[in-house]
Design a protein around this motif. Structure first.
Motif, PDB file in Angstrom:
ATOM      1  N   THR A 112     -63.778 -15.486  28.646  1.00  9.84           N
ATOM      2  CA  THR A 112     -63.578 -15.960  27.492  1.00  9.84           C
ATOM      3  C   THR A 112     -65.447 -15.627  27.075  1.00  9.84           C
ATOM      4  OG1 THR A 112     -64.748 -17.606  29.695  1.00  9.84           O
ATOM      5  CG2 THR A 112     -61.826 -17.994  28.281  1.00  9.84           C
ATOM      6  N   ALA A 113     -65.528 -15.881  25.697  1.00  6.74           N
ATOM      7  CA  ALA A 113     -66.765 -16.513  25.153  1.00  6.74           C
ATOM      8  C   ALA A 113     -67.012 -17.288  24.401  1.00  6.74           C
ATOM      9  CB  ALA A 113     -67.169 -14.812  24.066  1.00  6.74           C
ATOM     10  N   ILE A 114     -68.739 -17.761  24.894  1.00  5.31           N
ATOM     11  CA  ILE A 114     -68.567 -18.999  24.210  1.00  5.31           C
ATOM     12  C   ILE A 114     -70.348 -17.891  23.368  1.00  5.31           C
ATOM     13  CG2 ILE A 114     -70.004 -20.889  24.426  1.00  5.31           C
ATOM     14  CD1 ILE A 114     -68.879 -20.438  27.425  1.00  5.31           C
ATOM     15  N   MET A 284     -64.149 -26.913  21.843  1.00  8.25           N
ATOM     16  CA  MET A 284     -64.653 -26.281  21.113  1.00  8.25           C
ATOM     17  C   MET A 284     -64.178 -24.832  21.285  1.00  8.25           C
ATOM     18  SD  MET A 284     -66.994 -28.368  20.953  1.00  8.25           S
ATOM     19  CE  MET A 284     -67.953 -27.736  19.925  1.00  8.25           C
ATOM     20  N   ARG A 285     -62.179 -25.054  21.461  1.00 13.08           N
ATOM     21  CA  ARG A 285     -62.148 -23.572  21.512  1.00 13.08           C
ATOM     22  C   ARG A 285     -61.428 -23.103  20.294  1.00 13.08           C
ATOM     23  NH1 ARG A 285     -58.104 -22.790  26.098  1.00 13.08           N
ATOM     24  NH2 ARG A 285     -58.261 -20.767  26.639  1.00 13.08           N
ATOM     25  N   THR A 286     -62.091 -21.920  19.180  1.00 16.28           N
ATOM     26  CA  THR A 286     -61.300 -21.841  18.235  1.00 16.28           C
ATOM     27  C   THR A 286     -60.035 -21.021  18.050  1.00 16.28           C
ATOM     28  OG1 THR A 286     -62.008 -19.291  19.032  1.00 16.28           O
ATOM     29  CG2 THR A 286     -63.850 -21.023  18.482  1.00 16.28           C
ATOM     30  N   THR A 287     -59.409 -20.649  16.584  1.00 15.79           N
ATOM     31  CA  THR A 287     -57.814 -20.015  16.930  1.00 15.79           C
ATOM     32  C   THR A 287     -58.131 -19.066  17.603  1.00 15.79           C
ATOM     33  OG1 THR A 287     -59.135 -19.162  14.864  1.00 15.79           O
ATOM     34  CG2 THR A 287     -58.024 -21.436  14.825  1.00 15.79           C
ATOM     35  N   PRO A 289     -57.332 -17.671  20.809  1.00 12.67           N
ATOM     36  CA  PRO A 289     -58.353 -18.233  22.147  1.00 12.67           C
ATOM     37  C   PRO A 289     -59.399 -18.137  23.341  1.00 12.67           C
ATOM     38  CG  PRO A 289     -55.936 -17.199  23.081  1.00 12.67           C
ATOM     39  CD  PRO A 289     -56.428 -17.581  21.210  1.00 12.67           C
ATOM     40  N   GLU A 290     -59.474 -16.487  22.747  1.00 15.60           N
ATOM     41  CA  GLU A 290     -60.428 -16.830  24.171  1.00 15.60           C
ATOM     42  C   GLU A 290     -62.142 -16.995  23.332  1.00 15.60           C
ATOM     43  OE1 GLU A 290     -59.995 -12.555  23.177  1.00 15.60           O
ATOM     44  OE2 GLU A 290     -57.810 -12.941  23.829  1.00 15.60           O
ATOM     45  N   ILE A 291     -62.711 -17.451  22.786  1.00  6.89           N
ATOM     46  CA  ILE A 291     -63.275 -18.049  21.993  1.00  6.89           C
ATOM     47  C   ILE A 291     -63.463 -19.247  21.815  1.00  6.89           C
ATOM     48  CG2 ILE A 291     -65.089 -17.340  19.634  1.00  6.89           C
ATOM     49  CD1 ILE A 291     -64.315 -14.707  21.093  1.00  6.89           C
ATOM     50  N   PHE A 292     -65.014 -19.714  22.319  1.00  9.13           N
ATOM     51  CA  PHE A 292     -65.457 -20.779  22.129  1.00  9.13           C
ATOM     52  C   PHE A 292     -66.642 -21.261  21.532  1.00  9.13           C
ATOM     53  CE2 PHE A 292     -62.529 -20.353  26.195  1.00  9.13           C
ATOM     54  CZ  PHE A 292     -62.459 -22.794  26.188  1.00  9.13           C
ATOM     55  N   VAL A 293     -66.674 -22.215  20.955  1.00  6.77           N
ATOM     56  CA  VAL A 293     -67.791 -22.034  19.747  1.00  6.77           C
ATOM     57  C   VAL A 293     -69.019 -23.048  20.756  1.00  6.77           C
ATOM     58  CG1 VAL A 293     -67.169 -23.549  18.072  1.00  6.77           C
ATOM     59  CG2 VAL A 293     -68.907 -22.350  17.456  1.00  6.77           C
ATOM     60  N   GLY A 314     -68.425 -24.814  28.202  1.00  4.80           N
ATOM     61  CA  GLY A 314     -68.851 -24.404  29.166  1.00  4.80           C
ATOM     62  C   GLY A 314     -67.965 -24.330  30.512  1.00  4.80           C
ATOM     63  N   ALA A 315     -67.357 -26.284  30.364  1.00  7.00           N
ATOM     64  CA  ALA A 315     -66.711 -26.332  31.184  1.00  7.00           C
ATOM     65  C   ALA A 315     -65.322 -25.425  31.497  1.00  7.00           C
ATOM     66  CB  ALA A 315     -66.318 -27.679  31.399  1.00  7.00           C
ATOM     67  N   ARG A 316     -64.642 -25.795  29.762  1.00  8.92           N
ATOM     68  CA  ARG A 316     -63.566 -25.233  29.121  1.00  8.92           C
ATOM     69  C   ARG A 316     -63.166 -24.003  29.681  1.00  8.92           C
ATOM     70  NH1 ARG A 316     -61.059 -29.721  30.153  1.00  8.92           N
ATOM     71  NH2 ARG A 316     -60.293 -31.360  28.900  1.00  8.92           N
ATOM     72  N   ALA A 317     -64.414 -23.607  29.438  1.00 11.37           N
ATOM     73  CA  ALA A 317     -64.642 -21.506  29.881  1.00 11.37           C
ATOM     74  C   ALA A 317     -64.221 -21.197  30.937  1.00 11.37           C
ATOM     75  CB  ALA A 317     -65.194 -21.208  28.657  1.00 11.37           C
ATOM     76  N   TYR A 318     -64.824 -21.991  31.552  1.00 13.06           N
ATOM     77  CA  TYR A 318     -64.470 -21.842  33.430  1.00 13.06           C
ATOM     78  C   TYR A 318     -62.843 -22.372  33.157  1.00 13.06           C
ATOM     79  CZ  TYR A 318     -63.691 -23.670  38.850  1.00 13.06           C
ATOM     80  OH  TYR A 318     -63.776 -23.053  38.995  1.00 13.06           O
ATOM     81  N   GLU A 319     -62.744 -23.132  33.319  1.00 16.82           N
ATOM     82  CA  GLU A 319     -60.697 -23.509  33.237  1.00 16.82           C
ATOM     83  C   GLU A 319     -60.021 -22.108  32.449  1.00 16.82           C
ATOM     84  OE1 GLU A 319     -60.145 -28.707  33.507  1.00 16.82           O
ATOM     85  OE2 GLU A 319     -60.488 -27.408  31.874  1.00 16.82           O
ATOM     86  N   ALA A 320     -60.793 -21.984  32.061  1.00 23.78           N
ATOM     87  CA  ALA A 320     -59.532 -20.796  31.619  1.00 23.78           C
ATOM     88  C   ALA A 320     -59.216 -20.110  32.045  1.00 23.78           C
ATOM     89  CB  ALA A 320     -60.335 -20.053  29.699  1.00 23.78           C
ATOM     90  N   THR A 321     -59.793 -19.025  33.071  1.00 15.23           N
ATOM     91  CA  THR A 321     -60.260 -18.325  33.774  1.00 15.23           C
ATOM     92  C   THR A 321     -59.884 -18.506  35.350  1.00 15.23           C
ATOM     93  OG1 THR A 321     -62.439 -17.958  33.126  1.00 15.23           O
ATOM     94  CG2 THR A 321     -61.040 -16.122  34.573  1.00 15.23           C
ATOM     95  N   HIS A 322     -59.786 -20.438  35.469  1.00 18.93           N
ATOM     96  CA  HIS A 322     -59.732 -20.666  36.985  1.00 18.93           C
ATOM     97  C   HIS A 322     -58.881 -21.789  37.171  1.00 18.93           C
ATOM     98  CE1 HIS A 322     -63.223 -18.947  39.141  1.00 18.93           C
ATOM     99  NE2 HIS A 322     -64.169 -17.979  37.826  1.00 18.93           N
ATOM    100  N   GLY A 323     -58.318 -22.226  35.826  1.00 19.49           N
ATOM    101  CA  GLY A 323     -57.026 -23.121  36.504  1.00 19.49           C
ATOM    102  C   GLY A 323     -58.355 -24.860  36.144  1.00 19.49           C
ATOM    103  N   LYS A 324     -56.971 -25.676  36.037  1.00 19.29           N
ATOM    104  CA  LYS A 324     -58.158 -26.835  36.049  1.00 19.29           C
ATOM    105  C   LYS A 324     -58.870 -27.403  37.037  1.00 19.29           C
ATOM    106  CE  LYS A 324     -55.799 -28.246  32.380  1.00 19.29           C
ATOM    107  NZ  LYS A 324     -57.015 -28.452  31.288  1.00 19.29           N
TER     108      LYS A 324
END
Ligand SMILES: Cc1cc2nc3c(=O)[nH]c(=O)nc-3n(C[C@H](O)[C@H](O)[C@H](O)COP(=O)(O)OP(=O)(O)OC[C@H]3O[C@@H](n4cnc5c(N)ncnc54)[C@H](O)[C@@H]3O)c2cc1C
Length: 365
Positions: A112-114, A284-287, A289-293, A314-324
């Motif tokens: 994921t990218a922020i 803060m996730r854009t349309t 799904p790999e990109i946050f802002v 940062g927290a949501r990008a972490y969850e995108a790879t590691h789960g809830k």
């Protein structure tokens, strides 16, 4: 050369530093790049004590907040790599991006990218607006507060928002004469406490006025102002000549959005947020799904809110790879509550409208 990371953060201002810190602290391998020589974003030039929430650094100088955020990221340096003088130059297919430093061009693969690229300064259209000696307020702050260089001896400030008022005050502290402050609206845009300070120091404030022309050939020697009517049109025969050797434009910021467009994120124009912004949800996730802002790139606001939105991303990008994760959820809940408080009341009204419009577009409001 190539690098691989779980979370790729672009921009090391308050939003990017906070996002990277949270993602790495939760356990994600994280790479942060910033195109300037020192991370901190706008904060490294802000020598004034911050306004905002007392929970979130009000009364502390911007530069001190930058030091604190830099310290935070050092604490997680086992998982977080910071590259200064390195720009993200493009997003490509298959979770790939390109970064460029003076040494090399490298490929980055990420989960994921922020994107926390901040904003660019607005300019104004008037005759001779390309003369040497005409600066944006951010440029003036960088010259004075980062490099210790005065931009001129007699400066005319255009724009009476908080930036115009604060930079005027800093110019006076640096020994520059502020010969006037020009505002197109009938009232001052920033906090009256800042305006009163510079008024007390004898700076004339010209409300309902605009700049028509910069005078000079090799550099600025003066400016012609004019009164404007309620439609912001110059009123004939109200021209006024002011002598100055420098003109500073503090007329707003526009989110820096090129990378979102490359990443094919859907954009929406929201005047209250400073123009085109990437559509994003409350995570803060854009349309894409790999990109946050986070931060000013999602709409012009403040460092305090940039820090909080960065923590959510940062927290949501972490969850995108590691789960809830309960820890990530707690960070998001706390940051959302603080954001709600910061944006409440009449001063937060415009931002609230803008943010609600974005959330409505993604069906969250
Ligand atoms: C004069 C002034 C006074 C202010 N006073 C206050 C205040 O009192 N309180 C408050 O809360 N806020 C204040 N603010 C607002 C605050 O500074 C900003 O809202 C905040 O810095 C935004 O944070 P950010 O991380 O989104 O962006 P920035 O701080 O702008 O950081 C963005 C970073 O990204 C980097 N970057 C951009 N593009 C790329 C790329 N392609 N690759 C790599 N790096 C890139 C930039 O170089 C920069 O370092 C003030 C602003 C100004 C100008």
């Amino acid at each position: 050369m190539s690098r691989n990371t779980e979370v790729f953060v672009i921009g090391g201002g308050p939003a990017g530093l906070s996002a990277a810190h949270v993602a790495a602290k939760l356990g994600a391998t994280t790479l942060l790049v910033d195109d300037s020589a020192r991370v901190g974003g706008q904060l490294i030039k802000q020598t004034h004590r911050f306004f905002g929430s007392s929970n979130r650094d009000a009364g502390i100088r911007g530069i001190t907040i930058a030091d604190k955020l830099q310290q935070d990221v050092k604490e997680v340096s086992d998982r977080l790599t910071v590259l200064e003088n390195t720009a993200a130059v493009g997003f490509y297919h298959n979770k790939e991006a390109g970064i460029l430093s003076q040494k090399a061009y490298e490929r980055v693969t990420y989960q994921t990218a922020i994107v926390c690229t901040g904003a660019t300064e607005n300019s104004l259209t008037f005759e001779n607006n390309d003369l040497p000696g005409i600066y944006g307020a951010g440029g003036v702050q960088t010259l004075m507060n980062v490099h210790g260089i005065k931009p001129g001896q007699k400066i005319l400030m255009i724009g009476s928002g908080n930036i115009g008022l604060i930079v005027s005050y800093q110019l006076i502290q640096a020994g520059v004469e502020v010969v006037g402050l020009v505002e197109g609206m009938p009232t001052i845009g920033g906090y009256l406490v800042h305006a009163s300070k510079i008024r007390r120091l004898g700076v004339p404030i010209y409300t309902s006025h605009t700049i028509l022309k910069a005078l000079g050939t090799e550099g600025v020697e003066g400016a012609i102002l004019s009164r404007v009517d309620e439609k912001f049109q110059p009123v004939p025969n109200t021209e006024l000549e002011i002598k100055c050797d420098c003109i500073c434009l503090a007329v707003g910021l526009t989110p820096l959005i090129d990378l979102f467009q490359q990443a094919q994120c859907r954009m929406v124009h929201v005047g209250e947020l400073g123009g085109l912004v990437p559509l994003h949800d409350s995570s803060m996730r854009t349309t894409n799904p790999e990109i946050f802002v986070a931060g000013d790139a999602s709409g012009i606001e403040e460092a305090t809110t940039a820090i909080l939105a960065g923590r959510i991303a940062g927290a949501r990008a972490y969850e995108a790879t590691h789960g809830k994760s309960a820890q990530a959820e707690a960070i998001v809940a706390e940051a959302r509550e603080e954001l709600r408080t910061l944006r409440s009341g009449s001063t937060g009204e415009r931002i609230r409208w803008g943010r609600e419009r974005v959330l409505k577009e993604v069906g969250e409001c």
